[in-house]
Motif scaffolding. Structure first.
Motif, PDB file in Angstrom:
ATOM      1  N   LEU A 130       0.799  -1.222   0.000  1.00  4.15           N
ATOM      2  CA  LEU A 130       0.000   0.000   0.000  1.00  4.15           C
ATOM      3  C   LEU A 130       0.832   1.272   0.000  1.00  4.15           C
ATOM      4  O   LEU A 130       0.331   2.335  -0.356  1.00  4.15           O
ATOM      5  N   LEU A 131       2.100   1.185   0.369  1.00  5.61           N
ATOM      6  CA  LEU A 131       2.927   2.384   0.511  1.00  5.61           C
ATOM      7  C   LEU A 131       3.369   2.892  -0.856  1.00  5.61           C
ATOM      8  O   LEU A 131       3.872   2.119  -1.679  1.00  5.61           O
ATOM      9  N   PRO A 132       3.199   4.187  -1.134  1.00  7.40           N
ATOM     10  CA  PRO A 132       3.680   4.728  -2.412  1.00  7.40           C
ATOM     11  C   PRO A 132       5.198   4.899  -2.399  1.00  7.40           C
ATOM     12  O   PRO A 132       5.832   4.820  -1.347  1.00  7.40           O
ATOM     13  N   ARG A 133       5.762   5.164  -3.565  1.00 11.94           N
ATOM     14  CA  ARG A 133       7.212   5.345  -3.652  1.00 11.94           C
ATOM     15  C   ARG A 133       7.647   6.687  -3.077  1.00 11.94           C
ATOM     16  O   ARG A 133       8.756   6.808  -2.541  1.00 11.94           O
ATOM     17  N   ILE A 134       6.796   7.700  -3.187  1.00  7.25           N
ATOM     18  CA  ILE A 134       7.130   9.034  -2.698  1.00  7.25           C
ATOM     19  C   ILE A 134       6.111   9.449  -1.644  1.00  7.25           C
ATOM     20  O   ILE A 134       4.905   9.432  -1.900  1.00  7.25           O
ATOM     21  N   VAL A 135       6.583   9.794  -0.458  1.00  8.69           N
ATOM     22  CA  VAL A 135       5.720  10.236   0.635  1.00  8.69           C
ATOM     23  C   VAL A 135       6.211  11.594   1.117  1.00  8.69           C
ATOM     24  O   VAL A 135       7.359  11.736   1.537  1.00  8.69           O
ATOM     25  N   PHE A 136       5.324  12.614   1.049  1.00  6.93           N
ATOM     26  CA  PHE A 136       5.664  13.971   1.476  1.00  6.93           C
ATOM     27  C   PHE A 136       6.942  14.471   0.804  1.00  6.93           C
ATOM     28  O   PHE A 136       7.774  15.146   1.419  1.00  6.93           O
ATOM     29  N   GLY A 137       7.129  14.131  -0.479  1.00  9.82           N
ATOM     30  CA  GLY A 137       8.296  14.586  -1.218  1.00  9.82           C
ATOM     31  C   GLY A 137       9.535  13.748  -1.002  1.00  9.82           C
ATOM     32  O   GLY A 137      10.556  13.993  -1.636  1.00  9.82           O
ATOM     33  N   SER A 138       9.484  12.770  -0.110  1.00  7.64           N
ATOM     34  CA  SER A 138      10.631  11.920   0.178  1.00  7.64           C
ATOM     35  C   SER A 138      10.519  10.635  -0.627  1.00  7.64           C
ATOM     36  O   SER A 138       9.549   9.879  -0.479  1.00  7.64           O
ATOM     37  N   ALA A 139      11.502  10.393  -1.496  1.00  9.41           N
ATOM     38  CA  ALA A 139      11.436   9.254  -2.399  1.00  9.41           C
ATOM     39  C   ALA A 139      11.880   7.965  -1.712  1.00  9.41           C
ATOM     40  O   ALA A 139      12.478   7.979  -0.635  1.00  9.41           O
ATOM     41  N   TYR A 140      11.592   6.857  -2.358  1.00  9.67           N
ATOM     42  CA  TYR A 140      11.981   5.512  -1.934  1.00  9.67           C
ATOM     43  C   TYR A 140      11.343   5.104  -0.613  1.00  9.67           C
ATOM     44  O   TYR A 140      11.934   4.348   0.164  1.00  9.67           O
ATOM     45  N   ALA A 141      10.134   5.575  -0.338  1.00  8.93           N
ATOM     46  CA  ALA A 141       9.483   5.248   0.933  1.00  8.93           C
ATOM     47  C   ALA A 141       9.227   3.749   1.049  1.00  8.93           C
ATOM     48  O   ALA A 141       9.512   3.134   2.085  1.00  8.93           O
ATOM     49  N   ASP A 142       8.676   3.140  -0.021  1.00 10.55           N
ATOM     50  CA  ASP A 142       8.387   1.711   0.067  1.00 10.55           C
ATOM     51  C   ASP A 142       9.665   0.876   0.051  1.00 10.55           C
ATOM     52  O   ASP A 142       9.758  -0.154   0.726  1.00 10.55           O
ATOM     53  N   MET A 143      10.667   1.315  -0.705  1.00 12.41           N
ATOM     54  CA  MET A 143      11.926   0.567  -0.786  1.00 12.41           C
ATOM     55  C   MET A 143      12.568   0.376   0.584  1.00 12.41           C
ATOM     56  O   MET A 143      13.169  -0.653   0.868  1.00 12.41           O
ATOM     57  N   ARG A 144      12.423   1.348   1.464  1.00  7.60           N
ATOM     58  CA  ARG A 144      13.079   1.290   2.763  1.00  7.60           C
ATOM     59  C   ARG A 144      12.575   0.142   3.635  1.00  7.60           C
ATOM     60  O   ARG A 144      13.284  -0.348   4.511  1.00  7.60           O
ATOM     61  N   LEU A 145      11.340  -0.291   3.391  1.00  7.81           N
ATOM     62  CA  LEU A 145      10.742  -1.318   4.247  1.00  7.81           C
ATOM     63  C   LEU A 145      11.213  -2.730   3.904  1.00  7.81           C
ATOM     64  O   LEU A 145      11.182  -3.627   4.762  1.00  7.81           O
ATOM     65  N   VAL A 146      11.691  -2.937   2.671  1.00  4.03           N
ATOM     66  CA  VAL A 146      11.954  -4.291   2.182  1.00  4.03           C
ATOM     67  C   VAL A 146      12.908  -5.082   3.077  1.00  4.03           C
ATOM     68  O   VAL A 146      12.598  -6.229   3.450  1.00  4.03           O
ATOM     69  N   PRO A 147      14.092  -4.562   3.439  1.00  2.00           N
ATOM     70  CA  PRO A 147      14.996  -5.401   4.244  1.00  2.00           C
ATOM     71  C   PRO A 147      14.419  -5.799   5.590  1.00  2.00           C
ATOM     72  O   PRO A 147      14.681  -6.916   6.077  1.00  2.00           O
ATOM     73  N   PHE A 148      13.612  -4.954   6.185  1.00  3.82           N
ATOM     74  CA  PHE A 148      13.039  -5.269   7.493  1.00  3.82           C
ATOM     75  C   PHE A 148      11.868  -6.235   7.353  1.00  3.82           C
ATOM     76  O   PHE A 148      11.637  -7.061   8.237  1.00  3.82           O
ATOM     77  N   LEU A 149      11.150  -6.137   6.249  1.00  6.68           N
ATOM     78  CA  LEU A 149      10.124  -7.128   5.944  1.00  6.68           C
ATOM     79  C   LEU A 149      10.753  -8.512   5.820  1.00  6.68           C
ATOM     80  O   LEU A 149      10.274  -9.490   6.418  1.00  6.68           O
ATOM     81  N   LEU A 150      11.845  -8.617   5.062  1.00 11.77           N
ATOM     82  CA  LEU A 150      12.523  -9.903   4.900  1.00 11.77           C
ATOM     83  C   LEU A 150      13.132 -10.382   6.217  1.00 11.77           C
ATOM     84  O   LEU A 150      13.090 -11.577   6.537  1.00 11.77           O
ATOM     85  N   ALA A 151      13.704  -9.456   6.985  1.00  8.22           N
ATOM     86  CA  ALA A 151      14.337  -9.835   8.252  1.00  8.22           C
ATOM     87  C   ALA A 151      13.321 -10.427   9.223  1.00  8.22           C
ATOM     88  O   ALA A 151      13.583 -11.445   9.886  1.00  8.22           O
ATOM     89  N   ILE A 152      12.142  -9.813   9.315  1.00  8.93           N
ATOM     90  CA  ILE A 152      11.098 -10.348  10.204  1.00  8.93           C
ATOM     91  C   ILE A 152      10.657 -11.723   9.716  1.00  8.93           C
ATOM     92  O   ILE A 152      10.421 -12.641  10.520  1.00  8.93           O
ATOM     93  N   GLY A 153      10.558 -11.897   8.394  1.00  5.49           N
ATOM     94  CA  GLY A 153      10.190 -13.202   7.869  1.00  5.49           C
ATOM     95  C   GLY A 153      11.223 -14.269   8.201  1.00  5.49           C
ATOM     96  O   GLY A 153      10.872 -15.408   8.552  1.00  5.49           O
ATOM     97  N   ILE A 154      12.511 -13.918   8.115  1.00  7.22           N
ATOM     98  CA  ILE A 154      13.578 -14.878   8.396  1.00  7.22           C
ATOM     99  C   ILE A 154      13.592 -15.257   9.876  1.00  7.22           C
ATOM    100  O   ILE A 154      13.664 -16.443  10.232  1.00  7.22           O
ATOM    101  N   ILE A 155      13.533 -14.271  10.758  1.00  8.66           N
ATOM    102  CA  ILE A 155      13.616 -14.610  12.188  1.00  8.66           C
ATOM    103  C   ILE A 155      12.321 -15.227  12.702  1.00  8.66           C
ATOM    104  O   ILE A 155      12.270 -15.716  13.841  1.00  8.66           O
TER     105      ILE A 155
END
Length: 562
Positions: A310-335
């Protein structure tokens, strides 16, 4: 797992300490952590520390303190710079980010499973994921703190200290929000999902309402201690000075790209293969009868996955908003993965050994990569030895349109001229409400702020970057005294007209030049070069070069999206 079982080497406190130390090894050598945006932030830190002492900074920049959800490192450098100096203070803070991330992941794994499962070691290299390499330091710091906070949230629940938890997490939630809004949001998602499972288990076996509906309400009540930053968020975003668009929703191509690039650093095959290792483990846990997913972290993974979608790529003018979540999404899945009861310790030890080898290989590669980046920084920064303090400097950093896997990480190195020499640099961001610093140097016109420092050999599709000949011929020469070229693409020598070499690198096109204001800028003849985007407002018949009515971009387009 039974907490009374004998601890194995990957479950001991000594291992947690060692893994935490190993996470900072890649940052030990570089003087300046080679993260793309970090030098730009360091320029802002210098301004905030000395703004009142140097009047010429007031001519170029506005700096106003305000309460916002993006102040983590900005605040920490104030006391630490007085003890260590700014550059070492920044380095120490950045070193703490992967350390807190690793410690937080291991703490969560221990609280959820009772013992750290061997498979959790595969998540540890994600402390050096692409968002960290990009230099989103306030974000990354807030995420490390959020992981530690979530681990403590789980521990207090296990000990039954719910009242104490509610009291202590009131200030913790505010501190994490001030560090960066994203960390606070992720902490809320993790805490709510954990409470939802706990409440469901507490009422399991009762009627549908008690076991499935009521837990949502009770989980929300338990998480009210994390809610105060909502008021701060409303006050921040409702300010009249706040700008920035929210855009690029459901960009599926980009979202898939962020997943494949989660380890993006220098060696594409190695980085993509590392992502493959994580997905192999995630799918193996589904099919292997000896493995299972924790319901607690499994639900957290699903919630975070929904946020990512659901997160867009740009939030309040700040780019890569959704990209930032990916490593933590994977990390929670792994642990979330753990062995089912009855798995032999020999099998677990093998998994732990492979996981440790994976972690060590990623840290070794990152250490060597950072060493090479540090050498490139040192080489380019020699130019600053020839730059006078307080100079009006315009910089042009070479980039290509081809989206190479290995980035130069020089895009914001010009800001080190501001940090070290208190010179004007044209690479600062200027988004009111998103940063404490904005640019006010009107004489610089369309070369005042990011991304005016990026130059290319041709006009890149869907980018604001200028071809280097246009940049050299069109920048307002009366506004600047020096030009710093950092590995620009090849261009005709005629475009150096009026620029006197002060320092040049014999092995590249890099160099520092003094502007000779008595010599006019080179002229681009009609049809000589394609008209770039930022020059489409040229009106040749009346001699005007700039049209100030054209809107400025609010967020730099992605250098990673083809």
């Amino acid at each position: 797992m039974n907490r009374g079982e004998r601890l194995h080497w990957w479950q001991t406190r000594w291992f947690v300490a060692f893994a935490t130390f190993l996470a900072i090894v890649p940052l030990l050598w570089p003087d300046i952590p080679p993260l793309v945006d970090l030098p730009g932030h360091m320029g802002r830190y210098r301004v905030q520390l000395v703004y009142d002492q140097y009047p010429h900074l007031h001519q170029w920049y506005n700096f106003n303190w305000s309460l916002m959800g993006n102040l983590g490192v900005d605040l920490l450098v104030i006391p630490l710079s007085k003890v260590f100096g700014l550059e070492l203070a920044v380095k120490l803070i950045v070193m703490a980010i992967p350390a807190t991330t690793v410690a937080g992941l291991l703490m969560i794994a221990r609280e959820v499973h009772g013992r750290i499962p061997a498979s959790a070691l595969f998540a540890l290299p994600l402390a050096y994921a692409f968002p960290f390499h990009f230099g989103f330091v306030n974000f990354a710091l807030s995420m490390g703190l959020a992981l530690l906070g979530f681990g403590w949230w789980l521990r207090l629940a296990r000990l039954g200290k719910f009242q104490f938890r509610s009291i202590v997490f009131l200030p913790i939630s505010v501190l994490i929000w001030i560090t960066h809004t994203f960390g606070w949001g992720v902490l809320g998602v993790l805490a709510f999902s954990a409470e939802l499972i706990r409440q469901h288990d507490k009422h399991r076996g009762q009627d549908f309402v008690q076991s499935w509906v009521l837990p949502w309400f009770k989980a929300g009540i338990q998480c009210l201690s994390l809610a105060p930053p909502v008021l701060l968020m409303l006050a921040w975003r409702s300010g009249g000075h706040v700008t920035g668009q929210t855009a690029d929703w459901f960009n599926w191509r980009a979202k898939m790209l962020w997943i494949t690039q989660v380890f993006r650093d220098r060696w594409q095959l190695f980085d993509i293969a590392s992502v493959g290792v994580l997905f192999l483990l995630l799918f193996k846990a589904i099919r292997d009868p000896n493995l299972q997913y924790s319901r607690n972290l499994g639900l957290s993974f699903l919630f975070l996955a929904a946020v990512y979608v659901l997160l867009p790529r740009i939030v309040f003018g700040s780019a890569y908003a959704d990209m930032r979540l990916v490593p933590f999404l994977l990390a929670i899945g792994i642990i979330a993965i753990r062995p089912k009861p009855g798995l032999s310790m020999r099998g677990a030890a093998t998994v732990a050994a492979i996981g440790m080898a994976f972690f060590g290989a990623r840290m070794a590669a990152t250490t060597w990569s950072f060493f090479l980046y540090d050498k490139s920084y040192d080489r380019e920064l020699k130019a600053l030895e020839h730059l006078p303090e307080g100079a009006r400097l315009i910089s042009f950093v070479g980039e290509t349109c081809y989206n190479e896997w290995k980035m130069t990480r020089l895009q914001h190195v010009p800001a080190l001229a501001l940090e070290r020499k208190l010179a004007y640099t044209n690479d600062q961001w200027s988004m009111p409400g998103a940063q404490l610093l904005t640019v006010r140097y009107d004489a610089a016109k369309r070369f005042a702020h990011d991304p005016s420092q990026i130059v290319t050999d041709v006009q890149c599709p869907r980018e604001w970057w200028r071809p280097v000949p246009w940049a050299l011929s069109r920048f307002p020469r009366d506004a600047f005294d020096y030009v710093w070229l950092l590995r620009p693409p090849e261009f005709p020598d005629k475009f150096l007209q009026g620029l006197v070499p002060v320092y040049t690198d014999d092995h590249s096109n890099s160099g520092l030049y003094r502007v000779d204001h008595s010599i006019p800028a080179p002229v681009i003849r009609p049809g000589e070069l394609p008209l770039p985007k930022w020059e489409r407002d040229l009106i040749l018949n009346d001699g005007r070069q700039f049209n100030s009515n054209l809107p400025e971009p609010e967020a730099s387009p992605s250098p990673m999206l083809p």
